[in-house]
Design a protein around this motif. Structure first.
Motif, short mmCIF file in Angstrom:
data_model
loop_
_atom_site.label_atom_id
_atom_site.label_comp_id
_atom_site.label_asym_id
_atom_site.label_seq_id
_atom_site.Cartn_x
_atom_site.Cartn_y
_atom_site.Cartn_z
N ILE A 260 32.04 68.32 48.07
CA ILE A 260 32.37 69.67 48.55
C ILE A 260 33.50 70.26 47.72
O ILE A 260 33.37 71.34 47.14
N TYR A 261 34.65 69.52 47.65
CA TYR A 261 35.83 70.14 47.02
C TYR A 261 35.86 69.99 45.50
O TYR A 261 36.75 70.53 44.85
N THR A 262 34.87 69.29 44.93
CA THR A 262 34.78 69.24 43.46
C THR A 262 33.62 70.11 42.95
O THR A 262 33.30 70.09 41.76
N ALA A 263 33.02 70.88 43.84
CA ALA A 263 31.92 71.78 43.44
C ALA A 263 32.45 72.84 42.47
O ALA A 263 33.63 73.20 42.51
N PRO A 264 31.59 73.37 41.59
CA PRO A 264 32.06 74.32 40.56
C PRO A 264 32.49 75.68 41.11
O PRO A 264 33.31 76.36 40.51
N ASN A 265 31.94 76.07 42.27
CA ASN A 265 32.30 77.37 42.84
C ASN A 265 32.15 77.33 44.36
O ASN A 265 31.68 76.34 44.93
N GLU A 266 32.52 78.44 45.02
CA GLU A 266 32.52 78.45 46.48
C GLU A 266 31.12 78.30 47.07
O GLU A 266 30.92 77.56 48.04
N LYS A 267 30.14 78.99 46.50
CA LYS A 267 28.78 78.90 47.04
C LYS A 267 28.26 77.46 46.97
O LYS A 267 27.69 76.94 47.95
N ALA A 268 28.48 76.82 45.82
CA ALA A 268 28.04 75.43 45.68
C ALA A 268 28.78 74.53 46.67
O ALA A 268 28.19 73.62 47.26
N GLY A 269 30.09 74.79 46.85
CA GLY A 269 30.88 74.01 47.80
C GLY A 269 30.39 74.19 49.22
O GLY A 269 30.31 73.22 49.99
N TYR A 270 30.05 75.44 49.58
CA TYR A 270 29.55 75.72 50.93
C TYR A 270 28.20 75.04 51.17
O TYR A 270 27.96 74.46 52.23
N ASP A 271 27.33 75.09 50.16
CA ASP A 271 26.02 74.43 50.28
C ASP A 271 26.18 72.92 50.45
O ASP A 271 25.49 72.30 51.26
N GLN A 272 27.12 72.35 49.70
CA GLN A 272 27.38 70.91 49.83
C GLN A 272 27.91 70.59 51.23
O GLN A 272 27.56 69.58 51.82
N MET A 273 28.78 71.48 51.75
CA MET A 273 29.34 71.27 53.09
C MET A 273 28.23 71.25 54.15
O MET A 273 28.23 70.40 55.06
N LEU A 274 27.25 72.16 54.01
CA LEU A 274 26.12 72.19 54.95
C LEU A 274 25.27 70.92 54.84
O LEU A 274 24.80 70.39 55.85
N GLU A 275 25.07 70.46 53.59
CA GLU A 275 24.28 69.23 53.39
C GLU A 275 24.97 68.02 54.02
O GLU A 275 24.31 67.20 54.68
N VAL A 276 26.29 67.90 53.80
CA VAL A 276 27.05 66.76 54.36
C VAL A 276 27.02 66.84 55.89
O VAL A 276 26.85 65.82 56.57
N SER A 277 27.16 68.05 56.43
CA SER A 277 27.13 68.23 57.90
C SER A 277 25.79 67.78 58.46
O SER A 277 25.73 67.08 59.48
N GLU A 278 24.71 68.21 57.81
CA GLU A 278 23.37 67.86 58.28
C GLU A 278 23.12 66.36 58.21
O GLU A 278 22.54 65.76 59.11
N LYS A 279 23.62 65.75 57.13
CA LYS A 279 23.40 64.31 56.93
C LYS A 279 24.08 63.46 58.02
O LYS A 279 23.53 62.48 58.50
N TRP A 280 25.32 63.86 58.41
CA TRP A 280 26.12 63.01 59.30
C TRP A 280 26.22 63.52 60.74
O TRP A 280 26.87 62.91 61.57
N GLU A 281 25.57 64.66 61.01
CA GLU A 281 25.76 65.31 62.32
C GLU A 281 25.37 64.42 63.50
O GLU A 281 26.06 64.36 64.51
N LYS A 282 24.25 63.70 63.38
CA LYS A 282 23.79 62.88 64.49
C LYS A 282 24.73 61.71 64.76
O LYS A 282 25.03 61.36 65.90
N LYS A 283 25.21 61.10 63.68
CA LYS A 283 26.06 59.92 63.84
C LYS A 283 27.49 60.28 64.21
O LYS A 283 28.13 59.63 65.04
N TYR A 284 28.03 61.35 63.58
CA TYR A 284 29.42 61.78 63.84
C TYR A 284 29.43 63.29 64.09
O TYR A 284 29.80 64.08 63.22
N PRO A 285 29.01 63.72 65.28
CA PRO A 285 28.84 65.16 65.54
C PRO A 285 30.12 65.99 65.44
O PRO A 285 30.05 67.18 65.13
N ALA A 286 31.28 65.39 65.68
CA ALA A 286 32.54 66.16 65.68
C ALA A 286 33.21 66.21 64.30
O ALA A 286 34.12 67.02 64.08
N ALA A 287 32.76 65.36 63.37
CA ALA A 287 33.49 65.18 62.10
C ALA A 287 33.57 66.44 61.26
O ALA A 287 34.62 66.76 60.71
N MET A 288 32.48 67.19 61.14
CA MET A 288 32.43 68.32 60.21
C MET A 288 32.67 69.68 60.86
O MET A 288 32.61 70.72 60.19
#
Length: 328
Positions: A260-288
């Motif tokens: 997320i924080y090493t992405a080249p720009n804000e849009k890429a960082g935001y997209d990465q944030m959504l991907e990480v949230s989707e990946k871990w949401e079931k296991k750690y719903p409060a983390a992201m």
């Protein structure tokens, strides 16, 4: 730093010597009393003291009757390393007269009179106040705010106090501690009072203010410096996120957050944030959750170059300073 400590040490010892002579003579400089007729000031003798920060030049005051024997720097003594840390700690421990009195008593022993302690602290406190109120620069490119917690004894009860350090990088690229504030409770009102103090001392603009999720600071920045960019500390953000993650999954989760924080720009960082949230949401719903809700104060660093990002998205600069304060 070495030269600053030498100046601090020399000025403090000089002021204490003057206060000692006032106590010995029974009157202050330029004061006309009966005591002044029997014994009076008679110039100075230069003396070079040895300390861990180098040689310190002072002037020992003399009296006409040659009866004055200073306690802070006794006759024939030149090595002051045993007391210098106590004198420096006097400034670092806090701003109350009572705490400074305790330090003075440690240096002198319990024979010191209350009057002498009062005279000494009367000379030292203005120096502290002068530093607290000193004028500041008009513009600071980056300002960091972070808290350090101390155990403080008050009326026999030990409690925690938060001390907020305001560290700036000026337009010359130099670090400068521009304020130290003791706060009982974080709130927008408290932070507004801190920022107003900076304004009253000459600050007209802060380009970027970096801090952790301090309660009420966002509203205070908008009120005091509406054009200032508030950057949430990414390091603190990561730590707060990983609290929700088990030890077993922490390494993989941290790797994903890095995307997320090493992405080249804000849009890429935001997209990465959504991907990480989707990946871990079931296991750690409060983390992201905090990444989504605070994206507006997490993302500003994407506007800047990689070199500037590394300075902005971490409060390591000020945490290094705080570790020095803890040692003191």
């Amino acid at each position: 730093m070495q030269e600053a400590l030498k100046d601090l040490l020399g000025d403090t010892i000089q002021n204490m010597l003057e206060a000692e002579l006032d106590e010995h003579l029974g009157y202050e400089k330029y004061e006309s009393t009966e005591e002044a007729k029997s014994n009076y000031r008679n110039g100075y003798t230069s003396k070079t003291l040895k300390s861990s920060v180098g040689q310190v030049e002072i002037d020992i005051p003399r009296d006409r009757n040659a009866e004055f024997e200073p306690k802070i720097v006794p006759k024939y003594k030149r090595d002051i390393s045993e007391i210098e840390n106590k004198i420096i700690a006097m400034y670092a421990r806090g701003m109350s007269t009572r705490e400074i009195n305790e330090q003075i008593q440690e240096i002198y022993g319990f024979e010191v009179s209350a009057e002498m302690v009062s005279k000494i602290t009367d000379k030292i406190l203005p120096q502290i106040e002068e530093w607290q109120k000193r004028p500041l620069g008009e513009v600071y490119p980056i300002v960091f705010i972070d808290a350090i917690h101390f155990s403080v004894k008050n009326d026999g009860i030990v409690g925690k106090k938060a001390v907020y350090i305001v560290l700036a990088i000026d337009i010359e690229g130099q670090k400068d501690v521009i304020g130290i504030y003791v706060g009982e409770n974080e709130s927008s009102k408290f932070w507004l009072s801190v920022l107003k103090d900076l304004k009253n001392r000459g600050v007209k603009d802060i380009l970027i203010l970096c801090a952790d999720a301090l309660s009420g600071i966002k509203d205070a920045i908008n009120a005091a410096f509406p054009n200032t960019e508030y950057q949430r500390c990414i390091v603190h953000q990561i730590r707060n996120t990983l609290k929700y993650v088990s030890d077993k999954g922490r390494k993989e989760f941290a790797r994903d957050l890095k995307r997320i924080y090493t992405a080249p720009n804000e849009k890429a960082g935001y997209d990465q944030m959504l991907e990480v949230s989707e990946k871990w949401e079931k296991k750690y719903p409060a983390a992201m959750k905090s990444w989504k809700s605070n994206w507006d104060v997490i993302c500003p660093f994407f506007k800047y170059s990689e070199e500037l990002r590394k300075i902005m998205y971490t409060t390591n600069t000020i945490e290094s300073l705080n570790s020095s304060y803890r040692r003191i």
